[in-house]
Enzyme design. Structure first.
Site, PDB file in Angstrom:
ATOM      1  N   LYS A 178     -31.423   3.866  62.050  1.00 50.70           N
ATOM      2  CA  LYS A 178     -31.946   3.457  63.357  1.00 50.70           C
ATOM      3  C   LYS A 178     -32.496   4.648  64.151  1.00 50.70           C
ATOM      4  CE  LYS A 178     -30.070  -0.453  62.074  1.00 50.70           C
ATOM      5  NZ  LYS A 178     -30.744  -1.587  61.490  1.00 50.70           N
TER       6      LYS A 178
HETATM    7  C1  LIG Z   1     -29.443  -2.691  61.177  1.00 46.38           C
HETATM    8  C2  LIG Z   1     -29.557  -4.090  61.633  1.00 46.38           C
HETATM    9  C3  LIG Z   1     -28.441  -4.910  61.841  1.00 46.38           C
HETATM   10  C4  LIG Z   1     -27.052  -4.503  61.454  1.00 46.38           C
HETATM   11  O1  LIG Z   1     -26.660  -3.287  61.876  1.00 46.38           O
HETATM   12  P1  LIG Z   1     -25.444  -2.532  61.109  1.00 46.38           P
HETATM   13  O2  LIG Z   1     -25.106  -1.446  62.057  1.00 46.38           O
HETATM   14  O3  LIG Z   1     -25.976  -2.064  59.798  1.00 46.38           O
HETATM   15  O4  LIG Z   1     -24.357  -3.535  60.953  1.00 46.38           O
HETATM   16  C5  LIG Z   1     -28.636  -6.163  62.379  1.00 46.38           C
HETATM   17  N1  LIG Z   1     -29.851  -6.622  62.672  1.00 46.38           N
HETATM   18  C6  LIG Z   1     -30.952  -5.880  62.459  1.00 46.38           C
HETATM   19  C7  LIG Z   1     -32.283  -6.444  62.837  1.00 46.38           C
HETATM   20  C8  LIG Z   1     -30.846  -4.614  61.916  1.00 46.38           C
HETATM   21  O5  LIG Z   1     -31.949  -3.897  61.675  1.00 46.38           O
END
Ligand SMILES: *Cc1c(COP(=O)(O)O)cnc(C)c1O
Length: 389
Positions: A178
């Site tokens: 992210k």
């Molecule tokens: C990364 C992501 C998640 C989940 O996040 P985690 O921290 O990996 O559990 C949920 N929704 C979207 C759109 C994502 O990109």
């Protein structure tokens, strides 16, 4: 992950040197400070830092009271975690098409709403803002709640408000992939006291009543839940990452707009619900056919420029959500929402061609993933190479 370095290393050292990096008791209270700083940044009344974006979506759903017998509408184009989070609450994910912006199509949401619909989860995928005005208009006065999945869009905005701060609750992920990261991490924000209290109880069921004064002022009764707590090490890293976010965002936008400007003479950009607010991680080009898209991406690859066709992004496309398409919602049949008596008769007839429009759009789109640290020279070279094709 974009920018991480000595500041984060020093922050981890600060947390560890305090000799108390449990988030509650004392120490430097890094998690507490990060929660305060994040609330100020996005403009929400409440914020809970936890282990993942998935944990945050589940906790937000529990927060608004979702459970067996409920339908929650999710987009056909999102990471599978969004839909799996619905199953953890005992409810059924209902899959809706994307529109030209690749975010959830409000028209399809309207078609999928039934008397069982409890919530909608718009996902600001790739930092593309969902059509929040249309969704709010649809849900106004119905009691249906909106939980934003802003896991890929921390720092983006919609009509001047931060993504994640607009719905009844918003969720973020800070995993490695992210915009800002602590390796793993996630958060719920909300302005609703009840949603906050229920999310707080659910995300830390074993300890919320044991450590510190966390239940001071909490009026919701305790109930069983999960352990999604993080340590002050996570909080310490994210405090440094948050300081960098405005700079990352500004440079993403600068580079994204540079490419859009350069490429607009030859290529069509996918439409956006708010191009200024869009986070800036992605330049999305739209083509007339899948063949045209693949030929273009192939020619770019031959010249060393990587384009991603979102159709090829595995678990981001509903047709690849094995557990959901095959309706295995839990580790044990007695825990499987698809088998609950409360859920019989809900919309769970998933087929591969149920969201054909989404598949068509995903196969006719190519992403250039923007790096905020590319110099103007690098951007110019990339743009010129693309234009030479
Ligand atoms: C990364 C992501 C998640 C989940 O996040 P985690 O921290 O990996 O559990 C949920 N929704 C979207 C759109 C994502 O990109």
């Amino acid at each position: 992950m974009y920018r991480i370095g000595q500041e984060e290393i020093d922050a981890v050292a600060r947390a560890i040197n305090s000799r108390d990096f449990f988030k509650i008791n004392g120490g430097n209270k890094e998690v507490y400070h990060f929660e305060e700083e994040w609330k100020n940044y996005v403009g929400s009344d409440y914020m809970i830092l936890m282990t993942s974006g998935y944990a945050a979506i589940v906790s937000a759903l529990i927060g608004i009271g979702v459970g067996p017998g409920d339908e929650v509408i999710v987009p056909a184009y999102t990471y599978i975690a969004t839909a799996l989070a619905v199953l953890e609450t005992g409810a059924i994910p209902v899959i809706a098409d994307a529109d030209e912006t690749l975010t959830i199509d409000p028209e399809d949401v309207k078609r999928k709403i039934t008397k069982h619909t409890k919530a909608i989860i718009p996902v600001h995928i790739q930092g593309f803002p969902s059509n929040m005005d249309a969704l709010k208009e649809i849900t106004n006065g119905t009691g249906i709640k909106i939980i934003e999945d802003a896991c890929q869009s921390a720092g983006g905005t919609y009509k001047g408000r931060f993504l994640g701060s607009i719905g009844d609750a918003g969720t973020f992920s800070f995993n490695y992939f992210k915009v800002i990261t602590s390796g793993e991490g996630g958060a719920v924000v909300t302005n609703d006291r009840t949603v906050y209290e229920r999310s707080l109880i659910y995300h830390d069921a074993g300890a919320v009543a044991f450590f510190g004064d966390q239940l001071n002022g909490i009026s919701e009764p305790l109930f069983g839940g999960r352990e999604y707590r993080v340590s002050d090490i996570t909080g310490a890293i994210l405090r440094e990452q948050l300081k960098k976010l405005p700079g990352i965002r500004a440079d993403l936008k600068k580079n994204q707009f540079f490419f859009i400007d350069k490429l607009s003479s030859r290529f069509t950009k996918a439409p956006s619900n708010d191009m200024e607010g869009d986070l800036g991680t992605t330049v999305a080009l739209r083509f007339g056919s899948e063949k045209e898209t693949r030929d273009f991406a192939q020619k770019c690859a031959e010249k060393g420029i990587g384009f991603t066709i979102p159709f090829d992004t595995g678990k981001h496309v509903y047709t690849n959500w094995t557990q959901i398409m095959e309706k295995r919602g839990a580790f044990h049949p007695a825990m499987d929402p698809y088998k609950f008596s409360e859920n019989q008769g809900l919309q769970m007839n998933y087929t591969h061609d149920m969201c054909k429009k989404t598949l068509d759009l995903l196969s006719r789109t190519a992403y250039l993933l923007v790096n905020p640290d590319w110099t103007e020279e690098t951007c110019t070279n990339i743009a010129n190479t693309i234009l030479s094709i």
